[in-house]
Design an enzyme around this catalytic site. Structure first.
Site, PDB file in Angstrom:
ATOM      1  N   LYS A  51       1.842   0.906  -2.076  1.00 23.08           N
ATOM      2  CA  LYS A  51       3.261   1.316  -2.091  1.00 23.08           C
ATOM      3  C   LYS A  51       4.067   0.419  -3.043  1.00 23.08           C
ATOM      4  O   LYS A  51       4.946   0.897  -3.754  1.00 23.08           O
ATOM      5  CB  LYS A  51       3.852   1.274  -0.676  1.00 23.08           C
ATOM      6  CG  LYS A  51       3.264   2.285   0.302  1.00 23.08           C
ATOM      7  CD  LYS A  51       3.539   3.739  -0.053  1.00 23.08           C
ATOM      8  CE  LYS A  51       4.995   4.122   0.069  1.00 23.08           C
ATOM      9  NZ  LYS A  51       5.194   5.579  -0.188  1.00 23.08           N
ATOM     10  N   ALA A  89       2.983  10.650   0.882  1.00 20.61           N
ATOM     11  CA  ALA A  89       2.389   9.301   0.887  1.00 20.61           C
ATOM     12  C   ALA A  89       1.069   9.336   1.637  1.00 20.61           C
ATOM     13  O   ALA A  89       0.835  10.226   2.464  1.00 20.61           O
ATOM     14  CB  ALA A  89       3.338   8.301   1.549  1.00 20.61           C
ATOM     15  N   TYR A 105      -2.401  -0.507   2.028  1.00 19.58           N
ATOM     16  CA  TYR A 105      -1.272   0.437   2.052  1.00 19.58           C
ATOM     17  C   TYR A 105      -0.038  -0.203   1.410  1.00 19.58           C
ATOM     18  O   TYR A 105       0.582   0.379   0.511  1.00 19.58           O
ATOM     19  CB  TYR A 105      -0.988   0.853   3.503  1.00 19.58           C
ATOM     20  CG  TYR A 105       0.325   1.576   3.696  1.00 19.58           C
ATOM     21  CD1 TYR A 105       0.512   2.878   3.226  1.00 19.58           C
ATOM     22  CD2 TYR A 105       1.399   0.962   4.359  1.00 19.58           C
ATOM     23  CE1 TYR A 105       1.718   3.541   3.403  1.00 19.58           C
ATOM     24  CE2 TYR A 105       2.608   1.614   4.546  1.00 19.58           C
ATOM     25  CZ  TYR A 105       2.762   2.904   4.060  1.00 19.58           C
ATOM     26  OH  TYR A 105       3.962   3.555   4.234  1.00 19.58           O
ATOM     27  N   THR A 126       8.048   1.088   1.720  1.00 15.81           N
ATOM     28  CA  THR A 126       7.803   0.591   3.075  1.00 15.81           C
ATOM     29  C   THR A 126       8.140  -0.890   3.247  1.00 15.81           C
ATOM     30  O   THR A 126       8.060  -1.677   2.295  1.00 15.81           O
ATOM     31  CB  THR A 126       6.312   0.802   3.412  1.00 15.81           C
ATOM     32  OG1 THR A 126       6.027   0.192   4.666  1.00 15.81           O
ATOM     33  CG2 THR A 126       5.390   0.189   2.371  1.00 15.81           C
ATOM     34  N   THR A 130      -0.253   7.465   4.383  1.00 16.12           N
ATOM     35  CA  THR A 130       0.396   6.551   5.346  1.00 16.12           C
ATOM     36  C   THR A 130      -0.572   6.011   6.411  1.00 16.12           C
ATOM     37  O   THR A 130      -0.130   5.290   7.309  1.00 16.12           O
ATOM     38  CB  THR A 130       1.565   7.259   6.068  1.00 16.12           C
ATOM     39  OG1 THR A 130       1.082   8.471   6.635  1.00 16.12           O
ATOM     40  CG2 THR A 130       2.706   7.553   5.125  1.00 16.12           C
TER      41      THR A 130
END
Ligand SMILES: NC(=O)c1ccc[n+]([C@@H]2O[C@H](COP(=O)([O-])OP(=O)(O)OC[C@H]3O[C@@H](n4cnc5c(N)ncnc54)[C@H](OP(=O)(O)O)[C@@H]3O)[C@@H](O)[C@H]2O)c1
Length: 298
Positions: A131, A62, A127, A103, A64
């Site tokens: 995701k 990922a 982010y 997440t 992140t």
């Protein structure tokens, strides 16, 4: 009985490093990370899948870096959404199975209670958006997949919050930590164990297992905490000489620490669906933390 051929992506990350240590005794394991494989190049990732022909893919890759994602939107999208979507499409075409991680930052944190899988996502930052798009691409592909949303992952290697907090605590007599962000501190080892221990041992059983159980689950440390409570628990569990200076922790508010990405305040996850589906008890985050900190004692 034939053991499955397993392909792990992201073997050097917090989760991937622990996952390799679970998966290596569960089948023929192939493990990759950047730069051997680059998720900004989905075609090459798919070519590797064609080459290896895994029965099962465990994706721990990922992007992140939550603040960095605000200015690197296309990179975050490729790594967190486009390439996972291509992997899922490959799985669908070839009837293979996928495990993927997402997440708590898909939520905005305004609900006022822990989030369940069917609560409406509404990410506040790039982010979280990337995701969420990754989850949707996988679900829309209709491949057999398990997606685990998790929260506040830490390990005792690298740059986790626990490691950073310990370095601040070695430096300062007093620290201020936000008390208005609520999540589930999740030890990467626990996440690797609880995601892999449910897998079948026999390659022929994978498609039935994923057909029966596939979908979206929340999987994170049991209970919830503020970052201040998490920090206090770190200090309270240091059982050896760690050269800590900090005597006092004081509460602070998120707005006092401006950052490029907006973060949800209460994004803790309700993980009952995982427990009732797979019959496993998720340990309390405090227990995971105590066991993780024991590693410092060597
Ligand atoms: N960390 C958290 O607090 C948190 C919270 C909620 C959910 N999650 C989710 O949990 C999962 C595991 O997170 P984590 O904390 O283990 O992540 P991590 O430690 O940041 O590991 C991510 C891995 O992906 C690799 N990677 C990055 N860019 C890549 C690229 N272009 N091509 C191939 N590999 C690349 C990284 O390699 P390099 O190190 O070389 O870049 C690293 O090994 C992720 O899906 C994440 O979104 C994490």
């Amino acid at each position: 009985m034939t053991p499955p051929k397993i392909l792990l992506f992201g073997k050097n990350g917090q989760l991937g490093w622990e996952a390799e240590r679970q998966l290596f005794c569960m089948g023929d394991l192939f493990a990759y990370d950047y730069p051997q494989i680059d998720f900004t190049d989905p075609k090459k990732v798919v070519a590797l899948l064609d080459d290896i022909q895994p029965d099962f893919i465990y994706n721990a890759v990922a992007f992140t870096a939550v603040d960095q994602a605000e200015s690197e939107i296309s990179k975050a999208t490729l790594i967190n959404s486009t390439t996972p979507g291509e992997i899922a499409a490959w799985c669908k075409r070839n009837q293979r199975s996928l495990m993927h991680f997402s997440t708590d930052y898909v939520f905005d944190g305004y609900l006022g209670r822990d989030y369940r899988e069917d609560d409406l996502p509404h990410p506040l930052n790039v982010y979280g958006q990337s995701k969420l798009a990754g989850e949707q691409a996988i679900l829309q592909s209709e491949c057999t997949a398990l997606i685990f949303r998790t929260s506040w992952v830490y390990s005792m290697r690298g740059e986790s919050f626990v490691i950073k907090f310990l370095s601040w605590a070695r430096d300062k007599d007093e620290l201020r930590v936000v008390d208005d962000q609520i999540g589930n501190p999740t030890w990467a080892r626990m996440l690797a164990q609880l995601s892999s221990c449910i897998l079948p041992i026999n390659k022929e059983d994978f498609s039935a297992f994923f057909d029966q159980n596939g979908g979206l689950y929340h999987l994170a440390g049991g209970g919830a905490a503020s970052r201040l409570q998490w920090s206090q628990e770190i200090l309270d569990n240091l059982t050896h000489e760690a050269n800590i200076k900090t005597k006092n922790l004081a509460g602070a508010k998120t707005y006092e620490f401006p950052a490029p990405a907006c973060r949800p305040l209460h994004s803790a996850l309700n993980c009952e669906k995982y427990e009732s589906t797979f019959g496993r008890k998720i340990p309390h985050w405090k227990l995971g933390l105590r066991l993780a900190l024991d590693e410092l004692a060597g």
